[in-house]
Design an enzyme around this catalytic site. Sequence first.
Site, short mmCIF file in Angstrom:
data_model
loop_
_atom_site.label_atom_id
_atom_site.label_comp_id
_atom_site.label_asym_id
_atom_site.label_seq_id
_atom_site.Cartn_x
_atom_site.Cartn_y
_atom_site.Cartn_z
CB ILE A 285 -0.94 0.01 1.22
CG1 ILE A 285 -1.97 -1.11 1.11
CG2 ILE A 285 -1.65 1.36 1.35
CD1 ILE A 285 -2.84 -1.27 2.34
CD GLU A 287 3.45 3.20 3.49
OE1 GLU A 287 4.66 3.05 3.71
OE2 GLU A 287 2.77 2.39 2.87
CG ASP A 329 -20.16 37.04 -16.88
OD1 ASP A 329 -21.17 36.86 -17.55
OD2 ASP A 329 -20.02 38.01 -16.11
CG ASP A 617 -19.77 39.10 -12.36
OD1 ASP A 617 -20.72 38.49 -12.91
OD2 ASP A 617 -19.40 40.22 -12.73
CG ASP A 621 -22.66 34.38 -13.64
OD1 ASP A 621 -23.21 34.16 -14.73
OD2 ASP A 621 -22.13 35.47 -13.36
#
Length: 689
Positions: A285, A287, A329, A617, A621
């Site tokens: 494993i 880790e 935007d 903004d 949105d």
Amino acid sequence: MAKVPIYQQPVSTIYQSLQTDAQGLSATTAQERLAQNGKNALNQQKTTSLLQKFIAQFKDFMIIVLLVAALIAGLTGEVVDAVIILIVVVLNAIFGVFQEAKAEEAINALKEMSAPNATVRRGNVVTTVKSDELVVGDIVLLEAGDIIPADLRLVEVGSLKVEESALTGESVPVEKRDGVLTGDDLPIGDRANMAFMNSNVTYGRATGVVIATGMQTEVGRIAGMIEAADETTTPLQANLTQLGKSLTILILVIAAIVFAMGMWRQAETLIDMLLTAISLAVAAIPEGLPAIVTITLALGTQRMAKRHAIVRKLPAVETLGSTDIIASDKTGTLTQNKMTVEKVYQDLKLVDAHSLDFERDNLLAQTMILSNDTKITAEGLAGDPTETALVQYQMDRNYPVDQVLTDRPRVAEIPFDSERKLMSTIHPLADNQFLIAVKGAPDELLKRITQVAKNGQVTTLTAADRETILTTNHEMATQALRVLAFAYRIVDAIPNEMTSANVENNLVFAGMVGMIDPERPEVEQAVADAKSAGIRPLMITGDHRDTAAAIATRLGIIEEGETAAVITGAELDEMDDATFAKKVKDYAVYARVAPEHKVRIVNAWQKHGKVVAMTGDGVNDAPALKAADIGIGMGITGTEVSKGASDMVLADDNFSTIVVAVEEGRKVFANIQKAIQYLLSANLGEVLT
């Protein structure tokens, strides 16, 4: 029977249904309604404690595997291994908590949007109250500079203009009026007799009655949509989860094979083989992976913060590196969010605005300044963005604005109104004469013009002159410029009656100006860089189609004349989701869109397996910011709701910062990839040995 929209109802009906009148509510009634309905404020997102943040770090699949490995190692006597694994897991959790807490602090520092006060009429007495204490039925008084404190139905309007970009995305203020509107299902931008919470009054004054507060407002309705949007899993989270599961299965299979082979050989005892298999699993494993990933991401956020990109959620750093689509935007991100004079038409010639310098006695320059309600303050220019742009333009040319305003004080006026689309002011001249300065819509002004100023001479306006002016007006409009025309007349006395018929006639045409919210100078290169990096930029705006297409062409998002790549919200409504998903690759510019359109755009690209970054903004949105793979909020102009829905915030509201952040994200991705390769190769060596 369908309920009649409030913009179609007369004021008397609204007063009756809200149990109020023009004098306003009594203080007692207002307190009762406040106690009953709660404060006029949006719901705040629940903040988590440090302990909750710490516990949340242990929900990751890889972390759970490591905890199980530590437990098994401890039970089998491998105490050192167990302690090391636990230290790694705890350090990983501390890093995660630190980053989340730091991101929250950064966002809180960026908000700084204190609730404004509101001027109200209660019991026929005008008073000021905190905006969160407003209730339905209150009569609110508005004037230039105010932030609208709740949703209002306008009762009386005096040349009111409201900037609604937070809700609609339109950069130009909207003209408001009172009276009943016709038409069903009018979009927010067309509800001219209403004003909405968090919008800004840029011009004029008005009185309105509160029809909704808090979460019942349009702002609140959209904020509620955010909760319905599902949290997206980042590519890094998905890949690490899949890697963890695959590794766990593989390790368990290998451990089982080793255990079975050992028992088959009958050379070891059952306990010895069990310990060998478990030790093998613990060794296999990786880790160190969670800690390395977290540290790499944290270092990436530090680099991004120095370049104005503040990351709220660690995995968002890597997501940026995987971005295929940046849907941005327009207003304030791709453009400067301020109107600027770009073209000037005088002497029947169209020239670049920056190539002109006006003489002191130039009547076009004087009319631009005099027929104008801009206030010059110590903090700068205050007023309607269109009007402040005219004054700023003259200041930038070193024209003596202050001297003209001092020498030519306003002695009479006919304010602007949306019906005649003109504004006229009167100013004293030498020899007891007066200057009538007029500005307004070119087509309306031309109806009142009989002469034209050309090269210092005033001559009769011919049919050919009129045609030339109209053609030039159309030419500027097709370039997405907002056009204003100017005219004047010199009279011997102030008219007895200040009416349009008396004042606005037999005018001399002085010229026209074309204005636009210009693109940020660095964005064109940023768009080119994004394209060269294999990222497709999209532009989304509430502005009209022509304006959107013009800006997108100037920025290189679309090619000149590539009109097929532009689509409006109305055209989008005509497609179902399946059809739009098939055609989404054809479009690069979206104009006149609503909040639900932005979510559809994100979803359509995601169906093609693309990683979508969405900027925004405004409150409108926020649902799309949450639905996107990475939502990018604006630190300067952004609303609290949009920042709260974002994974990253741009401290400078600049599109080019996104491209810089994507570059950093790709570096982070490459570093994590190298770390995983190193860890897996090292662990494979351990297993084989």
